[in-house]
Every structure is written in C-alpha cells, then in structure tokens.
Design a protein around this motif. Structure first.
Motif, PDB file in Angstrom:
ATOM      1  N   GLY A  69     -36.652  31.297  33.406  1.00 13.60           N
ATOM      2  CA  GLY A  69     -37.165  30.377  32.313  1.00 13.60           C
ATOM      3  C   GLY A  69     -35.884  29.793  31.658  1.00 13.60           C
ATOM      4  N   GLY A  70     -34.907  29.393  32.042  1.00 18.00           N
ATOM      5  CA  GLY A  70     -33.896  28.582  31.744  1.00 18.00           C
ATOM      6  C   GLY A  70     -34.026  27.142  31.206  1.00 18.00           C
ATOM      7  N   GLN A  71     -33.368  26.722  30.320  1.00  6.94           N
ATOM      8  CA  GLN A  71     -33.408  25.437  30.003  1.00  6.94           C
ATOM      9  C   GLN A  71     -32.256  24.567  30.478  1.00  6.94           C
ATOM     10  N   HIS A  72     -31.993  24.318  31.753  1.00  5.33           N
ATOM     11  CA  HIS A  72     -30.807  23.651  32.338  1.00  5.33           C
ATOM     12  C   HIS A  72     -30.639  22.309  32.022  1.00  5.33           C
ATOM     13  N   ARG A  73     -31.745  21.470  31.609  1.00  3.15           N
ATOM     14  CA  ARG A  73     -31.374  19.977  31.276  1.00  3.15           C
ATOM     15  C   ARG A  73     -31.988  20.256  29.758  1.00  3.15           C
ATOM     16  N   GLY A  74     -32.068  21.214  28.983  1.00  2.00           N
ATOM     17  CA  GLY A  74     -32.165  21.336  27.766  1.00  2.00           C
ATOM     18  C   GLY A  74     -33.469  21.211  27.168  1.00  2.00           C
ATOM     19  N   VAL A  75     -33.781  20.897  26.009  1.00  2.00           N
ATOM     20  CA  VAL A  75     -35.338  20.947  25.611  1.00  2.00           C
ATOM     21  C   VAL A  75     -35.328  19.650  24.717  1.00  2.00           C
TER      22      VAL A  75
ATOM     23  N   TRP B  50     -30.282  20.824  22.891  1.00  2.00           N
ATOM     24  CA  TRP B  50     -31.123  19.727  22.383  1.00  2.00           C
ATOM     25  C   TRP B  50     -30.839  18.460  23.188  1.00  2.00           C
ATOM     26  N   ASN B  51     -31.865  17.928  23.993  1.00  2.00           N
ATOM     27  CA  ASN B  51     -31.655  16.907  24.844  1.00  2.00           C
ATOM     28  C   ASN B  51     -32.540  15.804  24.381  1.00  2.00           C
ATOM     29  N   ASP B  52     -32.203  14.724  23.748  1.00  2.00           N
ATOM     30  CA  ASP B  52     -32.986  13.681  23.066  1.00  2.00           C
ATOM     31  C   ASP B  52     -33.025  12.435  24.016  1.00  2.00           C
ATOM     32  N   PRO B  53     -34.000  12.314  24.836  1.00  2.00           N
ATOM     33  CA  PRO B  53     -34.091  11.293  25.520  1.00  2.00           C
ATOM     34  C   PRO B  53     -34.371   9.836  25.070  1.00  2.00           C
TER      35      PRO B  53
ATOM     36  N   GLN C 240     -40.100  22.745  26.527  1.00  2.00           N
ATOM     37  CA  GLN C 240     -40.510  21.187  26.754  1.00  2.00           C
ATOM     38  C   GLN C 240     -39.129  20.160  26.852  1.00  2.00           C
ATOM     39  N   PRO C 241     -39.181  19.643  28.153  1.00  2.00           N
ATOM     40  CA  PRO C 241     -40.139  19.653  29.310  1.00  2.00           C
ATOM     41  C   PRO C 241     -40.024  21.076  30.153  1.00  2.00           C
ATOM     42  N   ARG C 242     -40.971  21.501  30.470  1.00  2.00           N
ATOM     43  CA  ARG C 242     -41.133  22.891  31.524  1.00  2.00           C
ATOM     44  C   ARG C 242     -40.193  22.767  32.659  1.00  2.00           C
ATOM     45  N   GLU C 243     -40.201  21.388  33.133  1.00  2.00           N
ATOM     46  CA  GLU C 243     -39.498  21.159  34.365  1.00  2.00           C
ATOM     47  C   GLU C 243     -37.998  21.349  34.260  1.00  2.00           C
ATOM     48  N   SER C 244     -37.351  21.599  32.967  1.00  2.00           N
ATOM     49  CA  SER C 244     -36.265  21.797  32.644  1.00  2.00           C
ATOM     50  C   SER C 244     -35.638  23.142  33.526  1.00  2.00           C
ATOM     51  N   GLN C 245     -36.630  24.194  33.858  1.00  2.00           N
ATOM     52  CA  GLN C 245     -36.326  25.153  34.142  1.00  2.00           C
ATOM     53  C   GLN C 245     -36.010  25.036  35.741  1.00  2.00           C
ATOM     54  N   TRP C 246     -36.152  23.976  36.391  1.00  2.00           N
ATOM     55  CA  TRP C 246     -36.043  23.571  37.772  1.00  2.00           C
ATOM     56  C   TRP C 246     -34.848  22.215  37.659  1.00  2.00           C
ATOM     57  N   PHE C 247     -34.116  22.053  36.486  1.00  2.00           N
ATOM     58  CA  PHE C 247     -33.403  20.830  36.245  1.00  2.00           C
ATOM     59  C   PHE C 247     -33.933  19.723  36.390  1.00  2.00           C
TER      60      PHE C 247
END
Ligand SMILES: *[C@@H]1O[C@H](CO)[C@@H](O)[C@H](O)[C@H]1NC(C)=O
Ligand SMILES: *[C@@H]1O[C@H](CO)[C@@H](O)[C@H](O)[C@H]1NC(C)=O
Ligand SMILES: *[C@@H]1O[C@H](CO)[C@@H](O)[C@H](O)[C@H]1NC(C)=O
Ligand SMILES: CC(=O)N[C@H]1CO[C@H](CO)[C@@H](O)[C@@H]1O
Length: 312
Positions: free
Chosen positions: A145-151, A191-194, A243-250
C-alpha cells in the motif's frame, strides 16, 4: 572419536550456514502507527517469527522514543530526517550486522516509500557512524500500500491519534509546499499536485528527489534500486485512502487534472528509467500484487499466502 568430532563440527557448520541463509526482516509502519503496537506491527512481527520458527530476526523501525513519539513522528517529522534515522538504526541493528548488511524489507503505506529511500540513499553515505563497516543491501523490498508517486488527496483519517490526523489534513489544505509544512508534516513530503507540478518539483523536499524527477538525475538511485532481487508492489483494489490508488503501482495523475491516471509504463519516470524500474521490470523483478479491500485491510491468511514466501 575424531570422526564423531568432525561430524559434529560439520553439523554445526551446516546449521550455521542454514541460519545464515535466513535474512533478517525489517518492517516500517505507516502513518499514525508505531513500530510495536501489539495489534499492528507487533502482530506481524510475531507472525513472521512464528512462521519461520524463530529462525528469522525481525526489526521494526521506530522513529523516536516509545510508541507515542513514533506515532507523532509519522506525521510531524520530515521524511528525509526519518530516513536518516532509519539508516543509522539499521546499520546498528545486530541481526543486520550479522548478515553483513543484507535483509528483506516490508513497508506499510508511507513506510514503503521510506524504505525505498533507504535502498536508494543509505548505503551511499560512508561517513555514517557504522561500527561494523557494513553496507545495507536489501534483497526483496515489499511495498504494501505504498504511495510511490505520492498522493493528491487524503480523504480519510487513519491512525491511532485523531488529533494528529486532523492536523495533517489542515496543514495540507493550508499549503503543502510551504517551507514550514514541508519541515513538519511527513505527508506533505509526498504530496504530488498534478495541477502545480512546478511548485511540487521545486518545493517538495522528498518525493521529487527520491523519484529522480528533477532535471539533474542521481545515477546512484538507479544503480542501488536495481540491485534489489525483487520489488513487490501490493495495491489495495478498493483503497479509499490513497488517491490515486494506482500510486501503489507507480501510477500517477496525468498532469493538469486529477481524474485520469497514467500507468507506470507510460510515465517518463519509467520510459526514461530514472530510478531503474524499467530495468527491474524487464528482468521480471517487479511483482504486482492485488489485494482486495481497503487500505491495509489484508487478512493474516492473505499475508501468509502472498508475502511470507518472499522472506525465505
Ligand atoms: C516450522 O516448524 C514446523 C514444525 O516442526 C514445520 O512443520 C514447519 O515446516 C516449520 N516452518 C518452516 C518455515 O521451516
Ligand atoms: C550522511 O549521513 C549523515 C547522518 O545521517 C547526514 O547528516 C549527511 O547529510 C549524509 N551525507 C550524505 C552525503 O548523504
Ligand atoms: C495525540 O498527539 C498529540 C500531539 O503529539 C498529543 O498531545 C496527544 O496526547 C495525543 N493523543 C493521544 C490520544 O495519544
Ligand atoms: C548498496 C549499494 O549498492 N550502494 C551503492 C549506492 O550507490 C553508490 C554510488 O554509486 C555506491 O557507492 C553504493 O555502494
């Protein structure tokens, strides 16, 4: 007599070799948790020890003195400082000294990206006080459940301390990239603000560095991450926390909006291989695991079936 003695010696040597083959395991807890609560990390530690009949030594990372400080630091301590502390703690951990620096690692939620930072950064620092002169070498890195591309969104508060949860949310709302927020809120460090990548790249003090997103790349990050035997990425398929959930898979939000997600293989980070993910993936050294349910809501049975074998 001599034959018996050499047999006994041989037996001892064989036993020692078997024991030596069992790498220690390092756990790093998530936000609002501590190293050792008996209902969370303490329980997982015990399950691993029991499963392997006491042949595996488990070290659970603790930031600060005692559970209360550990929980508070999981919110209020800058991620880079936490990683420095963990690196020093690990090189001075007896089981890791005995294994010559090698271990398997399991991160939970933010503990996952922090452990990845340990892999990429720690062994890089020869000045670190290190009695045994070892270099850390992670064998399998398991991210649960890591946030490798942030939340970009922390919709629900979790953790043992509701006050601190609320504090985290208020600070993020106030301004995640403000200097004092970066210094005093770990969640702002990923915190990764798109909608504002420019400020993210300039002001976020942890994630852009560890993901090699800045214009100047650190080749050692890629070099060190690709030394992993396996990178295991667990995604919770009904996650309402990340959020996003896919951050767990980069995966990460496509820039300029916050609905559409780009999968790992379509990101520049992957295509230009800033940290070695492409190399790992092409060598079949990334395992993408799906876990049904919400954030960190795995059962003991699931853990036993899907994770235990990586620790062998
Ligand atoms: C632990 O011990 C039990 C009982 O002796 C055995 O059945 C089991 O295979 C052992 N587990 C491991 C992982 O070696
Ligand atoms: C080495 O580790 C020390 C102590 O953790 C830290 O203060 C220093 O910045 C590190 N140096 C490098 C080059 O990473
Ligand atoms: C929550 O954390 C705050 C700040 O560290 C502390 O004052 C408070 O006692 C904590 N509450 C609980 C229930 O642990
Ligand atoms: C464990 C490990 O491989 N660490 C390396 C990380 O990268 C630096 C720079 O290339 C090396 O000096 C370390 O040995």
């Amino acid at each position: 007599m001599a034959a018996i003695r050499s047999c006994v010696t041989l037996l001892i040597v064989v036993l020692c070799l078997c024991n030596a083959a069992q790498l220690p395991v390092v756990l790093w807890h998530g936000m609002g948790d501590s190293c050792c609560f008996p209902f969370s990390m303490g329980k997982i530690q015990k399950r691993i020890e029991d499963y392997y009949n006491g042949t595996i030594s488990v070290h659970s990372v603790r930031i600060g003195n005692g559970n209360i400080e550990d929980v508070a630091n999981s919110y209020m301590k800058n991620a880079n400082d936490q990683i420095d502390i963990a690196c020093e703690q690990l090189v001075n951990t007896e089981a890791i000294i005995k294994s010559g620096g090698a271990f398997n690692a399991i991160g939970f939620s933010q503990g996952s990206q922090f452990l990845r930072a340990v892999v990429q950064r720690c062994s890089n620092n020869d000045t670190r006080p290190n009695a045994a002169g070892i270099k850390l070498q992670v064998n399998n890195l398991i991210s649960i459940g890591g946030q490798h591309r942030g939340v970009f969104g922390l919709p629900r508060c979790i953790g043992a301390n509701v006050t601190l949860c609320e504090y985290a949310r208020r600070m993020l709302d106030y301004g995640a990239y403000l200097g004092f927020v970066q210094d005093h809120l770990a969640q702002s460090n990923y915190w990764n603000d798109p909608l504002d990548q420019e400020t993210y790249l300039k002001k976020c003090t942890f994630l852009p560095d560890i993901n090699n997103e800045k214009s100047i790349k650190k080749p050692s990050y890629k070099e060190n991450l690709t030394k992993l035997n396996k990178l295991v990425l667990v995604q919770f398929m009904q996650d309402t926390m990340v959020q996003p959930r896919e951050s767990q898979w980069f995966g990460t939000y496509k820039l300029g909006q916050d609905k559409e997600v780009v999968n790992m293989v379509d990101t520049d980070l992957y295509k230009e291989d800033w940290i070695g993910l492409k190399k790992l993936n092409e060598d079949h050294r990334i395992d993408f695991l799906e876990c049904p349910g919400d954030h960190l809501r795995f059962t003991e049975e699931w853990f036993k079936t899907n994770i235990m074998h990586y620790l062998k």
